[in-house]
Design a protein around this motif. Structure first.
Motif, PDB file in Angstrom:
ATOM      1  N   GLN A  50       0.763  -1.192   0.171  1.00  0.00           N
ATOM      2  CA  GLN A  50      -0.195  -0.022  -0.069  1.00  0.00           C
ATOM      3  C   GLN A  50       0.991   1.131   0.006  1.00  0.00           C
ATOM      4  N   LEU A  51       1.865   1.205   0.820  1.00  0.00           N
ATOM      5  CA  LEU A  51       2.803   2.335   0.958  1.00  0.00           C
ATOM      6  C   LEU A  51       3.564   2.572  -0.595  1.00  0.00           C
ATOM      7  N   ALA A  52       3.765   1.627  -1.197  1.00  0.00           N
ATOM      8  CA  ALA A  52       4.601   1.520  -2.397  1.00  0.00           C
ATOM      9  C   ALA A  52       3.385   2.278  -3.307  1.00  0.00           C
ATOM     10  N   ALA A  53       2.283   1.852  -3.305  1.00  0.00           N
ATOM     11  CA  ALA A  53       1.100   2.200  -4.138  1.00  0.00           C
ATOM     12  C   ALA A  53       1.026   3.936  -3.962  1.00  0.00           C
ATOM     13  N   ILE A  54       1.254   4.721  -2.789  1.00  0.00           N
ATOM     14  CA  ILE A  54       0.796   5.869  -2.676  1.00  0.00           C
ATOM     15  C   ILE A  54       2.212   6.742  -2.429  1.00  0.00           C
ATOM     16  N   ALA A  55       3.338   6.052  -2.545  1.00  0.00           N
ATOM     17  CA  ALA A  55       4.404   6.634  -2.491  1.00  0.00           C
ATOM     18  C   ALA A  55       5.555   5.944  -3.433  1.00  0.00           C
TER      19      ALA A  55
END
Length: 156
Positions: A104-109
């Motif tokens: 999820q973090l990779a998707a938003i950042a």
């Protein structure tokens, strides 16, 4: 400063020595030396407990800042300043709950790199306090004193 912070966080010279992987006498000597240099007692010592004095309480956040600055300086000299990197401490077996969060973090950042450091929880928390890590993942329901937990359970 490293020894002072370790004694303060571990509430004891013996536990600090174990954490630092050195003998207790070395920790005691260095803390005594620091007390002489500063002209103030930093700990109230008894046979049953070690507590910070008022001077020690005032020094602790400054000592943490000094250690974080020293670490940043070492990284700068080594050319390892990583502005787009999250340094995250995790257990030796992070479990399946962490990986979906990292996705999820990779998707938003997408430009953010995550560097995982596997270590026991006490070392992870000490590394966050010193600035060596930006955050630490812990599935524990307990938290150290003076730490806040976010509604999602994250410690800040």
């Amino acid at each position: 400063m490293t020894y002072f912070v370790a004694v303060a966080e571990e509430c004891g010279f013996g536990r600090a020595a174990e954490r630092l992987h050195i003998v207790q006498s070395a920790v005691s000597q260095q803390v005594s030396r620091l007390e002489r240099e500063l002209g103030a007692l930093l700990f109230d010592r008894s046979t049953r407990q070690v507590r910070l004095t008022e001077a020690g309480e005032r020094l602790l956040p400054e000592a943490r800042n000094v250690l974080a600055a020293a670490d940043a300086a070492r990284r700068a000299v080594a050319g390892r300043i990583e502005p787009d990197t999250l340094r995250l401490g995790t257990s030796r077996a992070p479990g399946q709950r962490l990986y979906p969060l990292l996705d999820q973090l990779a998707a938003i950042a997408p430009d953010l790199r995550v560097r995982l450091t596997k270590a026991p929880v006490s070392e992870r928390l000490a590394a966050v306090r010193s600035g060596a890590l930006d955050a630490a993942w812990s599935a524990s329901s307990t938290r150290p004193p003076a730490w806040r937990c976010s509604p999602s359970g994250q410690t800040t």
